[in-house]
Design a protein around this motif. Structure first.
Motif, PDB file in Angstrom:
ATOM      1  N   LEU A 286       0.825  -1.208   0.000  1.00 45.32           N
ATOM      2  CA  LEU A 286       0.000   0.000   0.000  1.00 45.32           C
ATOM      3  C   LEU A 286       0.864   1.265   0.000  1.00 45.32           C
ATOM      4  O   LEU A 286       0.604   2.200  -0.760  1.00 45.32           O
ATOM      5  N   SER A 287       1.909   1.301   0.824  1.00 46.21           N
ATOM      6  CA  SER A 287       2.744   2.513   0.880  1.00 46.21           C
ATOM      7  C   SER A 287       3.496   2.734  -0.427  1.00 46.21           C
ATOM      8  O   SER A 287       3.702   3.882  -0.852  1.00 46.21           O
ATOM      9  N   GLY A 288       3.910   1.652  -1.087  1.00 43.44           N
ATOM     10  CA  GLY A 288       4.560   1.782  -2.394  1.00 43.44           C
ATOM     11  C   GLY A 288       3.625   2.416  -3.411  1.00 43.44           C
ATOM     12  O   GLY A 288       4.012   3.319  -4.167  1.00 43.44           O
ATOM     13  N   ILE A 289       2.366   1.958  -3.390  1.00 39.85           N
ATOM     14  CA  ILE A 289       1.358   2.517  -4.305  1.00 39.85           C
ATOM     15  C   ILE A 289       1.102   3.992  -3.978  1.00 39.85           C
ATOM     16  O   ILE A 289       1.031   4.838  -4.879  1.00 39.85           O
ATOM     17  N   LEU A 290       0.997   4.326  -2.673  1.00 41.87           N
ATOM     18  CA  LEU A 290       0.716   5.712  -2.265  1.00 41.87           C
ATOM     19  C   LEU A 290       1.855   6.657  -2.650  1.00 41.87           C
ATOM     20  O   LEU A 290       1.609   7.786  -3.093  1.00 41.87           O
ATOM     21  N   ALA A 291       3.103   6.209  -2.486  1.00 37.94           N
ATOM     22  CA  ALA A 291       4.251   7.049  -2.870  1.00 37.94           C
ATOM     23  C   ALA A 291       4.231   7.306  -4.376  1.00 37.94           C
ATOM     24  O   ALA A 291       4.441   8.450  -4.831  1.00 37.94           O
ATOM     25  N   ALA A 292       3.958   6.258  -5.143  1.00 42.79           N
ATOM     26  CA  ALA A 292       3.903   6.403  -6.604  1.00 42.79           C
ATOM     27  C   ALA A 292       2.771   7.347  -7.017  1.00 42.79           C
ATOM     28  O   ALA A 292       2.967   8.249  -7.848  1.00 42.79           O
ATOM     29  N   GLN A 293       1.608   7.162  -6.411  1.00 41.89           N
ATOM     30  CA  GLN A 293       0.467   8.026  -6.741  1.00 41.89           C
ATOM     31  C   GLN A 293       0.760   9.486  -6.402  1.00 41.89           C
ATOM     32  O   GLN A 293       0.351  10.396  -7.123  1.00 41.89           O
ATOM     33  N   SER A 294       1.476   9.716  -5.305  1.00 42.60           N
ATOM     34  CA  SER A 294       1.801  11.083  -4.887  1.00 42.60           C
ATOM     35  C   SER A 294       2.702  11.770  -5.914  1.00 42.60           C
ATOM     36  O   SER A 294       2.524  12.947  -6.231  1.00 42.60           O
TER      37      SER A 294
END
Length: 380
Positions: A286-294
């Motif tokens: 989840l954090s990997g996805i959130l960093a990428a989305q940011s």
């Protein structure tokens, strides 16, 4: 010199998931990995349902077993809790195959993989120059998915503020009768080690058995001694083959920031594992996805991308982890209270934890009120 928008250091579930998410947007991305994939990674290998549903493609090709039932025992009591669901609560994976699958999906979308490249230093600036054992790579952003020890966080100037706990895991082969007996269910044994638990995770043809401590207080304990005692609890008297792996898990998040010098920390490098059971794969993804989305939503603007990442963490993962940190202290240090609740409200407790594993709920923010109401109900 190779130049990219984003360099991801580490190819675990956090880094690989970030790469896959970025690959959908046309942002040029490289994964820098110090080893050659697929590579063995120490991990219990229990992928909980909430982690599995965050992966945007089918991973069944690398799932060794699925468990719709979980048993939790409380050592030195007669308390045993069992929960069942109609979807797999925990899917068993081996991290070499699992991590490699996500990386391969990212590569199919155009992500570059540089293997056998150990990062030796970083020159920070408007563009970061990453010095590896093989060559130099330039990138505007760095995403650090390099695990619990995170050399990249140290290079970027982070001081240690996470709680890091020790764990000991053995991949063991046992006689067929023992394997048959122990491979029916996933099993947790709370208090198999002081302030911690033991686990028995059945894989395709072996068991992952281990112990970990969830609080700072007992970290000088001899893990091997408690592992040996735990084998007796499981009724294992003969081991055909075993491989031991010691490792550490951060079970509280960093207290200062998650971005500096255009370096975004994700997964264990950020300290995002579940504080009660030290399960890290789901929040890593989840954090990997959130960093990428940011970075995507911030349109490669460093200030906006950093703001967005902190907002996304504050609105999602962090409140749950912070509640979990406090609940873990109660769970492992107030044994009498915990066992009282487990004995009188076992199914409620077990189902609540399973719902968290399933992604159906989060840890209660007002945990004190929830506990008070349970005790009041028992007394009156």
């Amino acid at each position: 010199m190779k130049v990219f928008d984003v360099a991801i250091i580490g190819s675990g579930p956090a880094g690989a998931s970030a790469a896959f998410e970025l690959s959908k947007s046309g942002i040029t991305t490289v994964i820098i990995e110090k080893e050659i994939l697929p590579r063995y990674k120490t991990c219990g290998g229990g992928l909980v349902h909430r982690g599995r549903i965050n992966i945007p493609f089918d991973v069944s090709s690398v799932v060794e077993k699925e468990f719709y039932e979980v048993d939790t025992y409380f050592s030195n009591t007669n308390i045993k809790l069992t929960t069942k669901r109609d979807k797999p609560i925990i899917s068993m994976i081996m991290r070499d195959a699992f991590d490699n699958l996500i990386v391969e999906k990212a590569k199919e979308n155009g992500v570059t993989l540089l293997q056998d490249h150990k990062v030796t230093n970083i020159t920070f600036g408007e563009i970061q120059t990453i010095h590896t054992s093989e060559c130099d790579i330039q990138a505007k952003f760095i995403i650090a998915g390099d695990g619990a020890l995170s050399p990249i966080a140290k290079m970027a100037g982070w001081e240690e503020t996470r709680t890091v706990i020790p764990a000991l895991e053995y991949e063991i082969e046992v006689p067929p009768a023992d394997f048959e007996r122990l491979s029916k269910n996933v099993r947790f044994d709370v208090d198999a080690i002081p302030s911690g638990y033991g686990w028995c995770f059945p894989k395709k043809n072996h068991l992952s058995v281990g112990v970990c401590i969830l609080t700072k207080a007992n970290q000088k304990i001899d893990l091997k001694k408690y592992y040996a005692a735990y084998l007796k609890t499981l009724g294992i008297t003969e081991i055909v083959k075993e491989d031991a792996h010691g490792f550490v898990i951060p079970v509280s998040p960093r207290t200062d920031t998650f971005v500096r010098k255009n370096v975004f920390l994700i997964g264990d490098s950020a300290g995002l594992a579940d504080p009660i059971l030290a399960e890290g794969i789901s929040n890593s993804i989840l954090s990997g996805i959130l960093a990428a989305q940011s970075i995507i939503e911030g349109k490669l603007d460093p200030v906006r991308s950093s703001e967005l990442y902190h907002e996304k963490l504050e609105n999602g993962i962090l409140p749950e982890i912070k509640a979990g940190v406090t609940l873990a202290k109660i769970f492992y240090s107030k044994k009498i209270l915990r066992n009282f609740i487990a004995k009188n409200y076992g199914s409620v407790l077990a189902n609540a934890m399973t719902d968290i594993f399933m992604g159906a709920r989060t840890y209660p923010k007002d945990y004190k009120k929830a506990i008070r109401e349970k005790i009041k109900g028992a007394i009156f």
